[in-house]
Design a protein around this motif. Sequence first.
Motif, PDB file in Angstrom:
ATOM      1  N   ILE A 150       0.837  -1.202   0.000  1.00 37.89           N
ATOM      2  CA  ILE A 150       0.000   0.000   0.000  1.00 37.89           C
ATOM      3  C   ILE A 150       0.876   1.258   0.000  1.00 37.89           C
ATOM      4  O   ILE A 150       0.627   2.222  -0.737  1.00 37.89           O
ATOM      5  N   HIS A 151       1.931   1.209   0.791  1.00 36.44           N
ATOM      6  CA  HIS A 151       2.884   2.325   0.856  1.00 36.44           C
ATOM      7  C   HIS A 151       3.496   2.559  -0.532  1.00 36.44           C
ATOM      8  O   HIS A 151       3.559   3.698  -1.027  1.00 36.44           O
ATOM      9  N   ALA A 152       3.923   1.458  -1.158  1.00 37.13           N
ATOM     10  CA  ALA A 152       4.566   1.562  -2.479  1.00 37.13           C
ATOM     11  C   ALA A 152       3.591   2.134  -3.506  1.00 37.13           C
ATOM     12  O   ALA A 152       3.971   2.940  -4.366  1.00 37.13           O
ATOM     13  N   TYR A 153       2.328   1.738  -3.381  1.00 41.20           N
ATOM     14  CA  TYR A 153       1.300   2.242  -4.319  1.00 41.20           C
ATOM     15  C   TYR A 153       1.134   3.756  -4.175  1.00 41.20           C
ATOM     16  O   TYR A 153       1.158   4.497  -5.158  1.00 41.20           O
ATOM     17  N   HIS A 154       0.987   4.214  -2.941  1.00 39.83           N
ATOM     18  CA  HIS A 154       0.823   5.669  -2.733  1.00 39.83           C
ATOM     19  C   HIS A 154       2.078   6.422  -3.182  1.00 39.83           C
ATOM     20  O   HIS A 154       1.981   7.479  -3.802  1.00 39.83           O
ATOM     21  N   ASP A 155       3.231   5.852  -2.854  1.00 41.99           N
ATOM     22  CA  ASP A 155       4.488   6.502  -3.259  1.00 41.99           C
ATOM     23  C   ASP A 155       4.570   6.622  -4.781  1.00 41.99           C
ATOM     24  O   ASP A 155       4.983   7.657  -5.315  1.00 41.99           O
ATOM     25  N   ALA A 156       4.170   5.540  -5.465  1.00 42.72           N
ATOM     26  CA  ALA A 156       4.243   5.539  -6.932  1.00 42.72           C
ATOM     27  C   ALA A 156       3.330   6.618  -7.520  1.00 42.72           C
ATOM     28  O   ALA A 156       3.576   7.144  -8.602  1.00 42.72           O
ATOM     29  N   ASN A 157       2.265   6.954  -6.760  1.00 46.27           N
ATOM     30  CA  ASN A 157       1.352   8.004  -7.224  1.00 46.27           C
ATOM     31  C   ASN A 157       1.819   9.391  -6.789  1.00 46.27           C
ATOM     32  O   ASN A 157       1.091  10.365  -6.951  1.00 46.27           O
ATOM     33  N   GLY A 158       2.975   9.454  -6.149  1.00 43.77           N
ATOM     34  CA  GLY A 158       3.464  10.737  -5.633  1.00 43.77           C
ATOM     35  C   GLY A 158       2.620  11.226  -4.463  1.00 43.77           C
ATOM     36  O   GLY A 158       2.644  12.395  -4.082  1.00 43.77           O
ATOM     37  N   ASP A 159       1.863  10.313  -3.876  1.00 42.28           N
ATOM     38  CA  ASP A 159       0.905  10.648  -2.822  1.00 42.28           C
ATOM     39  C   ASP A 159       1.579  10.362  -1.479  1.00 42.28           C
ATOM     40  O   ASP A 159       1.267   9.388  -0.813  1.00 42.28           O
ATOM     41  N   THR A 160       2.510  11.212  -1.074  1.00 40.58           N
ATOM     42  CA  THR A 160       3.407  10.843   0.032  1.00 40.58           C
ATOM     43  C   THR A 160       2.975  11.402   1.385  1.00 40.58           C
ATOM     44  O   THR A 160       3.638  11.174   2.387  1.00 40.58           O
ATOM     45  N   ALA A 161       1.877  12.144   1.411  1.00 41.40           N
ATOM     46  CA  ALA A 161       1.460  12.746   2.690  1.00 41.40           C
ATOM     47  C   ALA A 161       0.593  11.803   3.521  1.00 41.40           C
ATOM     48  O   ALA A 161       0.193  12.133   4.630  1.00 41.40           O
ATOM     49  N   ARG A 162       0.311  10.623   2.989  1.00 43.76           N
ATOM     50  CA  ARG A 162      -0.574   9.704   3.727  1.00 43.76           C
ATOM     51  C   ARG A 162       0.226   8.976   4.801  1.00 43.76           C
ATOM     52  O   ARG A 162       1.102   8.180   4.499  1.00 43.76           O
TER      53      ARG A 162
END
Length: 489
Positions: A150-162
Motif C-alpha cells: 500500500i505504501h509503495a502504491y501511494h508513493d508511486a502516485n506521488g501521494d506521500t502525505a498519507r
Amino acid sequence: MNREVYGKLIFECSQPGRRAVKLPVNTYGKALESLPVNLLRHAGPDLPEVDEPGLVRHYNNLSTNNFGVDTGFYPLGSCTMKYNPKINEEIAADPVTGGLHPAQPFETVQGALEAYHTLQEFLSEIGGMSEFTLNPYAGAHGELTGLMVIHAYHDANGDTARDKVIVPDSAHGTNPASANVAGYKIVEVKSLPDGTVDVDDLRSKLDNTVAAMMMTNPNTVGMFEKNIPEIARLVHEVGGLMYYDGANLNPMLGVSRPGDMGFDVMHVNLHKSFSTPHGGGGPGSGPVGVRKGLEKFLPNPRVYWNEEHDQYEVTCADADALGRISSWLGNFAVEMRALAYILTLGAEGLAQAGPMATLNANYIKDSLKDLYKLPVPGRCKHEFVFDGLADKSTGVTTLNVAKRLLDFGFHAPTIYFPLLFHESLMIEPTETETRETLDRFIEVMRQIAREAAETPEVVLNAPLTTPIAHPDDTQAALTPKVKYADLQD
Ligand SMILES: *Cc1c(COP(=O)(O)O)cnc(C)c1O
C-alpha cells in the motif's frame, strides 16, 4: 521445577553402562587418523546412557504433556484450530519436495513451481484478488507486506502525505503493530455495541492523510460487517485503500470474497483457515493478495509462467516490486499442506467449511446463552464471544471457567480478548467437530455454570487434574525462566 510432574531430563535418567543403541563400528579405518589433530575430539561426547524402554517411555510421557487438535477439542477463538488431515502431512513430508534446493535450475523443479503457482491462483480465486504472493511467513508478516504494498502504491502516485492507517478498536493486536512497523500512525475507529464498525466515527476520521483502513470481516465478535460496501466507498473516496485481515477466512470460504466486498489488499493465514497445524511458534504462512493494478508491487521473488521458455520460472527482477520479505518463496511445506487441503476438499467441499463452522458456532452459542452472558445477540459466523457467566454474583470469572474446562479434557477458549468486554470468552468450534463433541462441550460448560452457583470453590480451584494449576502469569512475563539451570529449585 517439579520433577514428579514433569519427569526428568533425559540426562538425569542416565546410568553408566546403559544403552539403547550400539554405535556402528568404525569402518573408516586409518582414514580417520589422517584428520588434523585440531579437528579431533579429545573426550567422548556427553551423551545420556539410557536403556531403550527408558528412552521410549521418557519421550512418550513427555509427548503426553502436550495438548493439540489431535488430542482433544480446541475451541480457541480467532485461531481456527481445526483438524489437520493427515494427507497434508504426507504430501508436505514427501522426500521429493522436501529434498529440493531453492537454487536448482528451473527445469528440474517444474512440479514444485507449478504447485506453488497453482496455490497462488487458488487463493486469488478464493479471495477475489488478482494475484497472490506466498512469501510471508505468518499473518502479521503478511499484514506488514500488504501495508508495504500500500505504501509503495501511494508513493508511486506521488501521494506521500498519507501517514495514517485506520484500525477498529476490536482489531487483532497485530493490526496496529504491523501498521506501526510499516511506518504509519494508527487511528482507532470505535465499534458499535454489536461489535461492528461505527460508520459515523469512521467518517469523522477520514481525510487525505489516510493510507488505508484495516478490517476483519467477520469481525472479532464473529459478526459480519454489513456496512462493508459503504465503508469501502468512504475510504476509497478519500484515496485510501482497504486492507482485509483474512487470518480467519474460514467462515467466508466459498461464500463471500474480500475482493467483491471492496478490499484492495488482503492476507490469509494458511495455518488457520487452510488446515496447517499451528501454535507453539511453529512454521506458518501468510500469503498476501492484491486487486488488479497492485500486482507489480508484490515482493520478489515471484513465480510466473514464462511463455517463451514454456516453463515456470522465478524472478527477482521486477522493478516496482518490494524487495525480499522472506529468504525465498516462503514456507514451502506449509504451502503444500494448504494446496493438498484445497485439492482434497475441492470447490464444493471448501464451500461447506464456512457454513458448517457457522452452524457449529451458533449451535454452541444458542445452547449456552441462558447461562453465559451474550453481549452481542444474533446469528454469529464462525465464532462468538460470551462476557463471562450470566450470573455475576458467584465470584467465578472467565479465567476460572477456562481453567475448569481443562479438567474435562478441553482446551480453553480464547479469554479476555477481544477487549470490548470485561470477561471475554471467545469460542470457535470450527467445522471439523462432530455433534457428539459439541454436545459434550455444551454439557460441561453447563455443569461449570452450575458448579459456579452451587460449589464455586471447585471452579475457583480448578484445574485439579493438570501438571500445573496456577502459574504466576505476571512473573512468567516479567522474569521468564528460559534456561534449564534457572529451573532448578
Ligand atoms: C491470528 C491472527 C493474526 C496473526 O496471525 P499470525 O500468523 O499469528 O501472525 C492476525 N489477525 C487475526 C484476526 C488473527 O486471528
